[in-house]
Design a protein around this motif. Sequence first.
Motif, PDB file in Angstrom:
ATOM      1  N   ALA A  26      -5.123   3.338  -5.876  1.00  0.00           N
ATOM      2  CA  ALA A  26      -4.080   4.305  -5.548  1.00  0.00           C
ATOM      3  C   ALA A  26      -4.601   5.736  -5.543  1.00  0.00           C
ATOM      4  CB  ALA A  26      -2.951   4.189  -6.570  1.00  0.00           C
ATOM      5  N   LYS A  27      -4.109   6.516  -4.593  1.00  0.00           N
ATOM      6  CA  LYS A  27      -4.269   7.966  -4.640  1.00  0.00           C
ATOM      7  C   LYS A  27      -3.020   8.510  -5.326  1.00  0.00           C
ATOM      8  CE  LYS A  27      -8.099   9.171  -2.541  1.00  0.00           C
ATOM      9  NZ  LYS A  27      -9.093  10.003  -3.242  1.00  0.00           N
TER      10      LYS A  27
ATOM     11  N   GLN B  16       2.760   1.367   3.208  1.00  0.00           N
ATOM     12  CA  GLN B  16       1.978   1.685   2.013  1.00  0.00           C
ATOM     13  C   GLN B  16       2.657   1.101   0.765  1.00  0.00           C
ATOM     14  OE1 GLN B  16      -1.024   3.675   2.389  1.00  0.00           O
ATOM     15  NE2 GLN B  16      -0.517   3.075   4.480  1.00  0.00           N
ATOM     16  N   ARG B  17       1.828   0.740  -0.198  1.00  0.00           N
ATOM     17  CA  ARG B  17       2.367   0.266  -1.490  1.00  0.00           C
ATOM     18  C   ARG B  17       2.489   1.477  -2.408  1.00  0.00           C
ATOM     19  NH1 ARG B  17      -2.265  -3.353  -3.307  1.00  0.00           N
ATOM     20  NH2 ARG B  17      -3.298  -1.516  -2.485  1.00  0.00           N
TER      21      ARG B  17
ATOM     22  N   TYR C  52      -1.458  -0.332  -5.947  1.00  0.00           N
ATOM     23  CA  TYR C  52      -0.782   0.613  -5.049  1.00  0.00           C
ATOM     24  C   TYR C  52      -1.759   1.384  -4.155  1.00  0.00           C
ATOM     25  CZ  TYR C  52       2.948  -0.256  -8.383  1.00  0.00           C
ATOM     26  OH  TYR C  52       3.873  -0.876  -9.167  1.00  0.00           O
ATOM     27  N   ASP C  53      -1.197   1.898  -3.054  1.00  0.00           N
ATOM     28  CA  ASP C  53      -1.946   2.852  -2.218  1.00  0.00           C
ATOM     29  C   ASP C  53      -1.638   4.277  -2.664  1.00  0.00           C
ATOM     30  OD1 ASP C  53      -2.999   0.826  -0.370  1.00  0.00           O
ATOM     31  OD2 ASP C  53      -0.887   0.594   0.200  1.00  0.00           O
TER      32      ASP C  53
ATOM     33  N   VAL D 133      -0.741  10.010   5.090  1.00  0.00           N
ATOM     34  CA  VAL D 133      -1.693   8.908   5.264  1.00  0.00           C
ATOM     35  C   VAL D 133      -2.908   9.402   6.048  1.00  0.00           C
ATOM     36  CG1 VAL D 133      -2.052   6.635   6.324  1.00  0.00           C
ATOM     37  CG2 VAL D 133       0.085   7.117   5.109  1.00  0.00           C
TER      38      VAL D 133
ATOM     39  N   ASP E 232      -6.817   9.623   4.755  1.00  0.00           N
ATOM     40  CA  ASP E 232      -7.905   8.960   5.472  1.00  0.00           C
ATOM     41  C   ASP E 232      -9.019   9.936   5.790  1.00  0.00           C
ATOM     42  OD1 ASP E 232      -6.576   6.600   5.346  1.00  0.00           O
ATOM     43  OD2 ASP E 232      -5.807   6.641   7.392  1.00  0.00           O
TER      44      ASP E 232
END
Length: 261
Positions: free
Chosen positions: A2-3, A32-33, A124-125, A255, A259
């Motif tokens: 996760a971020k 996204q999670r 999680y993301d 997002v 990236d």
Amino acid sequence: MAKIFCVANQKGGVGKTTTTVNLAAGLAKVGQRVLMVDLDPQGNATMGSGVDKRQLELSVYDVLLESASVREARVTSDKLIDGACSYDILGANRELAGAEVELVDVERREKRLKQALLEVAPDYDFVLIDCPPSLSMLTLNGLCCAHGVIVPMQCEYFALEGLTDLVNTIKQVHANLNRELAIIGLLRVMFDARITLQQQVSEQLKAHFGSKVFDTVIPRNVRLAEAPSYGVPGVVFDPSSKGAQAFVAFAREMVARIDAL
Ligand code: ADP
Ligand code: MG
């Protein structure tokens, strides 16, 4: 992994909670999670996500005092929020106000949340943390575990006042406690393009902060303000509203920024 992002601004009523819950739902909507952490004893982000703060068995308070893990204390919102936009919630209620005092004599007290989130980071993301309107021990816990800070602001005359305090706090945390911390961006919220002053302040922000200002602008939109009383984010309450669409666009921008990091 996760971020982790804090939504912070020590002013109250600037749109932190609205940003946190709608970005959480928007990120979920684009696949996204997400875990949303409520670090404000007011518990507005908890309620706005459909979780009754008065009925919480375990909350972020128990996590900070190390009497529960995040896995034990989080609530999954599948049944609360339309499946496509659902995210997990680590809730808060007024009990959290006591944590400030109870942590005073504890070692590494500002790193409690960071330590606790390690366990769930692979799940999680994104982790989004809704901070209280202060630069307190609670906010410090958020800043210590974050990769970045999202600063919602209204384009008003005094918008830049107070930003200096926040920027200095972030610099200090960066220097002493968390080398990863950076302001990821300033988010213009409650924007009304018909008001000349707002356009002027918006231009000043861009001139001062350049690419640190997010491209997405969140308009003033009554549907976003109505949604919390239904216990859902605006993104879920009225997906076709201008406010909801702006938050989904903001989720996409986040997002893309991540990236590119
Ligand atoms: P904070 O968490 O910084 O105290 P909130 O997110 O609770 O701020 O927002 C303060 C008030 O403004 C709330 O009543 C909220 O519903 C309203 N609000 C926030 N963003 C918008 C928006 N884009 N349009 C209309 N009302 C908004
Ligand atoms: Mg709030």
